[in-house]
Design an enzyme around this catalytic site. Structure first.
Site, PDB file in Angstrom:
ATOM      1  CB  ALA A 116      -0.935   0.007   1.203  1.00 53.51           C
ATOM      2  CE  LYS A 117       5.412   4.859  -0.274  1.00 53.39           C
ATOM      3  NZ  LYS A 117       6.483   4.127   0.412  1.00 53.39           N
ATOM      4  N   GLY A 118       0.550   5.844   0.705  1.00 58.54           N
ATOM      5  CA  GLY A 118      -0.211   7.076   0.819  1.00 58.54           C
ATOM      6  C   GLY A 118       0.585   8.241   0.271  1.00 58.54           C
TER       7      GLY A 118
END
Length: 407
Positions: A89-91
């Protein structure tokens, strides 16, 4: 699934035909900031990946980073280990991290995405965001930890948090252990690649672009190994000395944002324009700051034989292809800079106790082994290092997918 979230999480969902499992778009109501969360894959219901802040950050960038996290998790699968890789995941937040309201934007983003952080997304610092800032803001939004979602899949959450607290309290020669592990891994990946290409340490020069936690530690441990660090690049330009910079003095006096204190330069050190960083004569180039900084428009300036990606996605595919034709090899990010993420989970799940001794030993063993395996595949199949690393990760992900619930 894709969601659009304002601060109050007044969400509207729509279906998307893309590869991501879940996406969020957040729009700040008090500034022009836009934020994103992309979950590429859930393993046992949990994903892992940092949060960055930079002006110009896009959803496509965050998608690419999330996919890279899936690969970065996958390459560290070890049968029998306590840590079983999570999903990727990443933000990302499209906002200037130097803006006076950057912390306010971050707080509002964390408030909006808190339900995801609590249950599905384990996150931490990345470009433009410091872990200490995240940790200080989390209690304000009702969260106990940036990785509390992982407590669902660990046997003893209290013991895991105790190991993490001890590890993050460790200091090695004036720098926190958590700021060193990633760059230590990059340095070990670089040294393994140099050994495969018969590049003697004492005869090898390096330029480091970025002097934050990743770039600073990479510079420290390359210099410690005998590599001559001739250039360091920060937002103010390039500091350069063909005879080698005093890395340790610059590391211990840098700013919280990773800027070199120019007052600590020696008379023989030079200051160059930021535009000159790619064209410096050096054997190894370590981009450790921003994505897409080496592209088809500037790749012809590169003089290095080897690029080791300490940042995420610093080299565009087009640039990599053009440089490959000139004999320049790239050790890809999801192997070379994977030690930070892996170290968190080795400590959390109990594969190491979090002491510097166990942490550095584990990182050196794993980064050297992974780099050697990557080179072995590349040489056996006649493919690039990136293609070999992708093959290596894909093999491990197939095993994980066969044994664990994947969403």
């Amino acid at each position: 699934m894709s969601l659009t979230l304002p601060n109050a999480i007044d969400a509207a969902a729509d279906s998307r035909d893309d590869n991501a499992f879940f996406e969020v778009v957040w729009r700040d109501t008090e500034s022009d900031a836009t934020g994103y969360v992309v979950i590429d894959r859930l393993v046992r219901g949990v994903s892992s990946g940092g949060l960055r802040m930079r002006a110009g950050c896009t959803i496509d960038e965050v998608r690419g980073l999330a996919r890279g996290m899936t690969l970065k998790e996958g390459v560290h699968y070890e049968p029998g280990a306590a840590y079983v890789p999570l999903g990727g995941a990443k933000g990302g937040i499209d906002f200037d991290p130097y803006h006076p309201d950057a912390d306010g934007v971050l707080r509002r983003f964390l408030q909006a995405t808190a339900p995801i952080i609590a249950t599905r997304w384990t996150m931490g610092e990345d470009f433009g965001v410091q872990q200490t800032t995240i940790d200080g803001l989390l209690p304000e939004v009702g969260l106990t930890s940036s990785i509390q979602a992982a407590e669902q899949v660990v046997d003893d959450p209290a013991a895991a948090q105790k190991r993490m607290a001890a590890a993050f309290a460790s200091v090695v020669d004036g720098v926190s252990l958590d700021e060193l592990v990633g760059g230590f891994g990059v340095a070990k990946a670089a040294l393994a690649a140099m050994a495969r290409r018969n590049m003697a340490r004492a005869a090898t020069t390096a330029v480091i672009q970025g002097f934050g936690s990743m770039g600073g530690a990479t510079a420290r441990y390359l210099a410690e190994a005998g590599v001559r660090v001739v250039g360091i690049v920060d937002v103010e330009g390039v500091v350069y000395n063909p005879a080698g910079l005093d890395v340790e003095a610059l590391l211990l006096s840098r700013s919280a944002k990773g800027n070199v204190d120019r007052s600590r330069l020696r008379p023989e050190d030079q200051q160059l324009d930021s535009a000159d960083w790619l064209s410096i004569e050096a054997d190894v180039l370590v981009p450790a700051a921003i994505s897409y900084c080496i592209n088809d428009g500037n790749q012809a300036q590169v003089r290095a034989r080897l690029i080791v990606e300490a940042a995420n996605m610093p080299v565009t595919p087009e640039a990599e292809q053009l440089m490959a034709a000139r004999g320049i090899e790239v050790s890809p990010d999801f192997v070379a800079n994977s030690a930070t993420n892996a170290w968190w989970w080795w400590v959390f799940f109990g594969d190491v106790d979090g002491t510097p001794e166990q942490s550095f030993r584990k990182i050196e063993d794993r980064m050297t082994a992974l780099s050697d395996e990557m080179f072995d595949i590349a040489e056996a199949d006649g493919i690039s290092l990136r293609a070999a690393a992708f093959e290596m990760a894909s093999r491990r992900l197939a095993v994980i997918s066969a044994d664990l619930p994947i969403y």
